[in-house]
Design a protein around this motif. Sequence first.
Motif, PDB file in Angstrom:
ATOM      1  N   GLY A  28       0.817  -1.200   0.000  1.00 17.65           N
ATOM      2  CA  GLY A  28       0.000   0.000   0.000  1.00 17.65           C
ATOM      3  C   GLY A  28       0.853   1.254   0.000  1.00 17.65           C
ATOM      4  O   GLY A  28       2.092   1.202  -0.109  1.00 17.65           O
ATOM      5  N   TYR A  45      -5.849   7.043  -5.527  1.00 23.21           N
ATOM      6  CA  TYR A  45      -5.377   5.829  -4.868  1.00 23.21           C
ATOM      7  C   TYR A  45      -5.760   4.572  -5.639  1.00 23.21           C
ATOM      8  O   TYR A  45      -4.938   3.674  -5.841  1.00 23.21           O
ATOM      9  N   PHE A  46      -6.995   4.488  -6.098  1.00 25.48           N
ATOM     10  CA  PHE A  46      -7.483   3.231  -6.665  1.00 25.48           C
ATOM     11  C   PHE A  46      -6.940   2.942  -8.059  1.00 25.48           C
ATOM     12  O   PHE A  46      -6.936   1.798  -8.489  1.00 25.48           O
ATOM     13  N   SER A  47      -6.483   3.968  -8.770  1.00 24.40           N
ATOM     14  CA  SER A  47      -5.908   3.730 -10.091  1.00 24.40           C
ATOM     15  C   SER A  47      -4.388   3.857 -10.103  1.00 24.40           C
ATOM     16  O   SER A  47      -3.766   3.755 -11.154  1.00 24.40           O
ATOM     17  N   LYS A  49      -0.562   3.135 -10.054  1.00 26.50           N
ATOM     18  CA  LYS A  49       0.213   1.989 -10.541  1.00 26.50           C
ATOM     19  C   LYS A  49       1.427   1.679  -9.678  1.00 26.50           C
ATOM     20  O   LYS A  49       1.946   0.569  -9.716  1.00 26.50           O
ATOM     21  N   ILE A  51       1.819   1.397  -6.438  1.00 28.33           N
ATOM     22  CA  ILE A  51       1.630   0.797  -5.116  1.00 28.33           C
ATOM     23  C   ILE A  51       0.879  -0.522  -5.244  1.00 28.33           C
ATOM     24  O   ILE A  51       0.228  -0.790  -6.261  1.00 28.33           O
ATOM     25  N   THR A  52       0.968  -1.351  -4.220  1.00 23.03           N
ATOM     26  CA  THR A  52       0.158  -2.562  -4.177  1.00 23.03           C
ATOM     27  C   THR A  52      -1.247  -2.197  -3.698  1.00 23.03           C
ATOM     28  O   THR A  52      -1.449  -1.130  -3.128  1.00 23.03           O
ATOM     29  N   HIS A  53      -2.210  -3.081  -3.906  1.00 26.30           N
ATOM     30  CA  HIS A  53      -3.600  -2.710  -3.625  1.00 26.30           C
ATOM     31  C   HIS A  53      -4.310  -3.715  -2.722  1.00 26.30           C
ATOM     32  O   HIS A  53      -5.529  -3.869  -2.810  1.00 26.30           O
ATOM     33  N   GLU A  54      -3.570  -4.360  -1.826  1.00 26.30           N
ATOM     34  CA  GLU A  54      -4.235  -5.329  -0.951  1.00 26.30           C
ATOM     35  C   GLU A  54      -5.125  -4.703   0.109  1.00 26.30           C
ATOM     36  O   GLU A  54      -5.911  -5.395   0.761  1.00 26.30           O
ATOM     37  N   TYR A  55      -5.033  -3.368   0.295  1.00 25.65           N
ATOM     38  CA  TYR A  55      -5.870  -2.722   1.311  1.00 25.65           C
ATOM     39  C   TYR A  55      -7.034  -1.940   0.697  1.00 25.65           C
ATOM     40  O   TYR A  55      -7.680  -1.142   1.380  1.00 25.65           O
ATOM     41  N   ASP A  56      -7.321  -2.169  -0.580  1.00 26.09           N
ATOM     42  CA  ASP A  56      -8.384  -1.433  -1.257  1.00 26.09           C
ATOM     43  C   ASP A  56      -9.736  -1.605  -0.572  1.00 26.09           C
ATOM     44  O   ASP A  56     -10.537  -0.673  -0.503  1.00 26.09           O
ATOM     45  N   ARG A  57     -10.019  -2.790  -0.066  1.00 30.35           N
ATOM     46  CA  ARG A  57     -11.317  -3.034   0.570  1.00 30.35           C
ATOM     47  C   ARG A  57     -11.480  -2.197   1.839  1.00 30.35           C
ATOM     48  O   ARG A  57     -12.595  -1.806   2.183  1.00 30.35           O
TER      49      ARG A  57
END
Length: 249
Positions: A28, A45-47, A49, A51-57
Amino acid sequence: MNHALRINQLRGTLTRSLENLLVDAGAGLGGKAVALGRVSTVRNYFSAKGITHEYDRAVAPERLRAMVAIPVRTGLVTRAVLYVATRDQATCGDRVLRAAAEVVSRLERDILVEEEVWRRIAASSPWSAAAPREAAGELRAELTAIAGSITDGQARARLLAVCERLKPPADLECESAAVTLSAREVQVLAAVSAGCTNDEISAHLDLKPNTVKSYLKNAMCKLDATNRIQAVNKARAAGLLPAATPFLG
């Protein structure tokens, strides 16, 4: 905190989805700031590139977009991370970054001051049975003098709070053992212990500023305290307030 961080202080949130979230180094935006030891930013944040996105939820319920993560460091060690975010798809400009950097600088100074205080306390152990009471008084006098030379108000207040804690525990217990506080008085003291101003407490607890002052004045009177920091310490000594009280807005 080089391996992971836990989000434990929040302001302006819509939900509790981020509360106590554990973020691994490198994961993240905050984890990236920890791993690199420098400021990390994203416009959306959501788009993003980079960073990793394991905390999107966890982030999604807050509808956050532009975000900055600034590591709080002492020496080469990252001790915490300050997040600043907006729900608009806009960049965090220089003005926001400068303000955030000033907060981080104060936090870093606070950490250094607090660690120096505890180093001296550990070296002196003034409340041990073998140490004379005069040692505690001398240490308190020295730390109070240091506090007087600190220009940062928050750091000075925290140092003075430590000075109060150098009083023999038995003395504090005798002074406040029979005290009872209302739920609101405890909430206000908890906020004071977290470093909040009266205006911040008013906003977080949805109380009028004069009402906050009234609760604080009542608590100080009950605890026979001459200032807010002393009230917090006496409340803790009497078991009316936990030793470490988190206050989440």
